[in-house]
Motif scaffolding. Structure first.
Motif, mmCIF file in Angstrom:
data_model
loop_
_atom_site.group_PDB
_atom_site.id
_atom_site.type_symbol
_atom_site.label_atom_id
_atom_site.label_comp_id
_atom_site.label_asym_id
_atom_site.label_seq_id
_atom_site.Cartn_x
_atom_site.Cartn_y
_atom_site.Cartn_z
ATOM 1 N N ASP A 164 0.838 -1.211 0.000
ATOM 2 C CA ASP A 164 0.000 0.000 0.000
ATOM 3 C C ASP A 164 0.863 1.247 0.000
ATOM 4 O OD1 ASP A 164 -2.414 -1.135 -0.064
ATOM 5 O OD2 ASP A 164 -2.921 -0.848 2.073
ATOM 6 N N ALA A 165 1.891 1.232 0.861
ATOM 7 C CA ALA A 165 2.765 2.411 0.977
ATOM 8 C C ALA A 165 3.513 2.668 -0.325
ATOM 9 C CB ALA A 165 3.748 2.220 2.131
ATOM 10 N N ILE A 226 9.051 3.724 3.501
ATOM 11 C CA ILE A 226 9.307 2.967 4.734
ATOM 12 C C ILE A 226 9.467 3.956 5.907
ATOM 13 C CG2 ILE A 226 10.880 1.328 5.880
ATOM 14 C CD1 ILE A 226 9.253 0.137 3.471
ATOM 15 N N ASP A 227 10.170 5.082 5.662
ATOM 16 C CA ASP A 227 10.288 6.117 6.707
ATOM 17 C C ASP A 227 8.906 6.559 7.152
ATOM 18 O OD1 ASP A 227 12.992 5.997 6.426
ATOM 19 O OD2 ASP A 227 13.163 7.824 5.207
ATOM 20 N N GLY A 228 8.001 6.700 6.175
ATOM 21 C CA GLY A 228 6.626 7.122 6.467
ATOM 22 C C GLY A 228 5.919 6.123 7.381
ATOM 23 N N LEU A 229 6.122 4.819 7.119
ATOM 24 C CA LEU A 229 5.480 3.791 7.958
ATOM 25 C C LEU A 229 6.016 3.849 9.389
ATOM 26 C CD1 LEU A 229 5.501 0.638 5.606
ATOM 27 C CD2 LEU A 229 3.578 2.151 6.147
ATOM 28 N N ILE A 230 7.335 4.040 9.509
ATOM 29 C CA ILE A 230 7.947 4.074 10.849
ATOM 30 C C ILE A 230 7.442 5.292 11.626
ATOM 31 C CG2 ILE A 230 10.171 4.319 12.078
ATOM 32 C CD1 ILE A 230 11.397 2.721 9.653
ATOM 33 N N GLU A 231 7.253 6.394 10.893
ATOM 34 C CA GLU A 231 6.735 7.598 11.546
ATOM 35 C C GLU A 231 5.275 7.445 11.957
ATOM 36 O OE1 GLU A 231 7.217 11.427 9.330
ATOM 37 O OE2 GLU A 231 9.292 10.661 9.440
ATOM 38 N N GLU A 232 4.487 6.811 11.077
ATOM 39 C CA GLU A 232 3.043 6.748 11.307
ATOM 40 C C GLU A 232 2.650 5.719 12.377
ATOM 41 O OE1 GLU A 232 0.826 6.141 7.702
ATOM 42 O OE2 GLU A 232 -1.092 5.983 8.784
ATOM 43 N N PHE A 233 3.332 4.566 12.387
ATOM 44 C CA PHE A 233 2.870 3.476 13.250
ATOM 45 C C PHE A 233 3.845 3.215 14.392
ATOM 46 C CE2 PHE A 233 1.082 2.444 8.980
ATOM 47 C CZ PHE A 233 -0.251 2.665 9.294
#
Ligand code: GLU
Length: 326
Positions: A164-165, A226-233
């Protein structure tokens, strides 16, 4: 819900009929089943190791534990919900989503009966690609044959989030296979797939098999998405798979990951959960020697990090007795 903890003594009592009245009291055996993962992963060893500790004390508490291989995190959540499993190993991201009823657990709704027991080892999302595939980074996946994991597995769940990301659906791959964790190393060496994805502790038998039977490399899982996922979750963190663990892979590889957690159902008897955690923590040195991925476990982080659901009352009772929690 009816749990399948049953009493062998009750059954034999029925068989003996009236004779049972005069027989001396027989302690009742209680059986527990722990959901694990594929046999070449680490969850299988977690389940087997917990059972080994529990079964050492069976003469005293009469609990008998078994830990069969399963499809992984999501299969374990479903098995606990249906009452087929009493406990299970579950990725921390899957624990969070199942408890809150988010993402692919949305249709099922929140599973408020989930209870946390403890957290285990870290699990980096691990991508292994054939050296001749041209894949050097996860962003090279489009156009290739990728095993995205069987639907009951944690890696499939996490891959859905990654896809998805990245803005991918399965059509971007020339093949998106759904092989079980234990089948993917052979598929890689037989040249049926270019890359395999496994959210798993290290070292493990599956990646060992993949890297010794064919020239294969662990590739980075990094970049703005991937940076976005680490920030979001909150449950995703940066992770490094150390170099030198697997043949032909001498350099550290950057990726992101979760933690393996041990969970249960609120309906499981508090004494059973109490005896299970007691067996682990009272034989802790022996327990941590059962797999190299357990080497760095420490009690304080195990009972506090990576847990979304409330602690089961049986676990809480033991941790309080030890003075680990208030
Ligand atoms: N993380 C994987 C899953 O949830 C299992 C890893 C293992 O078996 O060690 O399915």
């Amino acid at each position: 819900m009816k749990r399948h903890v049953f009493s062998a003594a009750a059954v034999s009592g029925m068989l003996l009929g009236a004779a049972a009245f005069s027989a001396p009291a027989v302690a009742q055996d209680r059986f527990i089943t722990i959901g694990t993962g594929g046999q070449t992963g680490v969850y299988y060893v977690v389940g087997q190791s917990v059972c080994r500790m529990v079964n050492r004390g069976s003469d005293e508490h009469n609990i008998r534990c078994n830990a069969p291989s399963t499809g992984g995190s999501v299969a374990n959540v479903n098995g606990m919900k249906s009452g087929e499993l009493d406990m299970g190993v579950v990725q921390s991201d899957v624990q969070y989503r199942a408890y809150h009823g988010e993402a692919n657990f949305e249709d099922d709704g929140a599973w408020e009966g989930m209870r946390a027991v403890f957290t285990m080892h870290g699990e980096p999302l691990t991508v292994v690609a054939r050296a001749d595939s041209g894949i050097e980074h996860i962003s090279d996946f489009p156009g290739h044959r990728v095993n995205i994991g069987n639907p009951g597995s944690g890696q499939r769940n996490t891959m859905n989030v990654v896809m998805d990301a990245m803005g991918w659906d399965t059509d971007v791959f020339s093949l998106a296979s759904e092989l079980d964790a234990a089948e993917q190393a052979a598929a890689l060496s037989d040249n049926n797939i270019d890359a395999m994805v496994y959210v798993v502790g290290h070292p493990n038998g599956s990646i060992q098999e993949a890297t010794t039977t064919v020239d294969a490399r662990l590739v980075p899982v990094t970049g703005p998405e991937i940076d976005g996922l680490i920030e979001e979750f909150p449950y995703y963190t940066r992770a490094v798979i150390p170099g030198g663990m697997y043949r032909g892979n001498d350099e550290d590889v950057e990726t992101f990951g979760v933690a393996a957690t041990f969970v249960t159902h609120e309906d499981v008897d508090a004494d059973i959960v109490y005896e299970t955690v007691k067996a682990v923590f009272e034989n802790f040195d022996r327990f941590t020697r059962l797999h190299p991925a357990f080497e760095n476990l420490d009690e304080a982080s195990m009972i506090s990090e990576g847990l979304t659901a409330p602690l089961h009352e049986g676990a809480e009772r033991y941790y309080r007795e030890r003075g680990w929690i208030e």
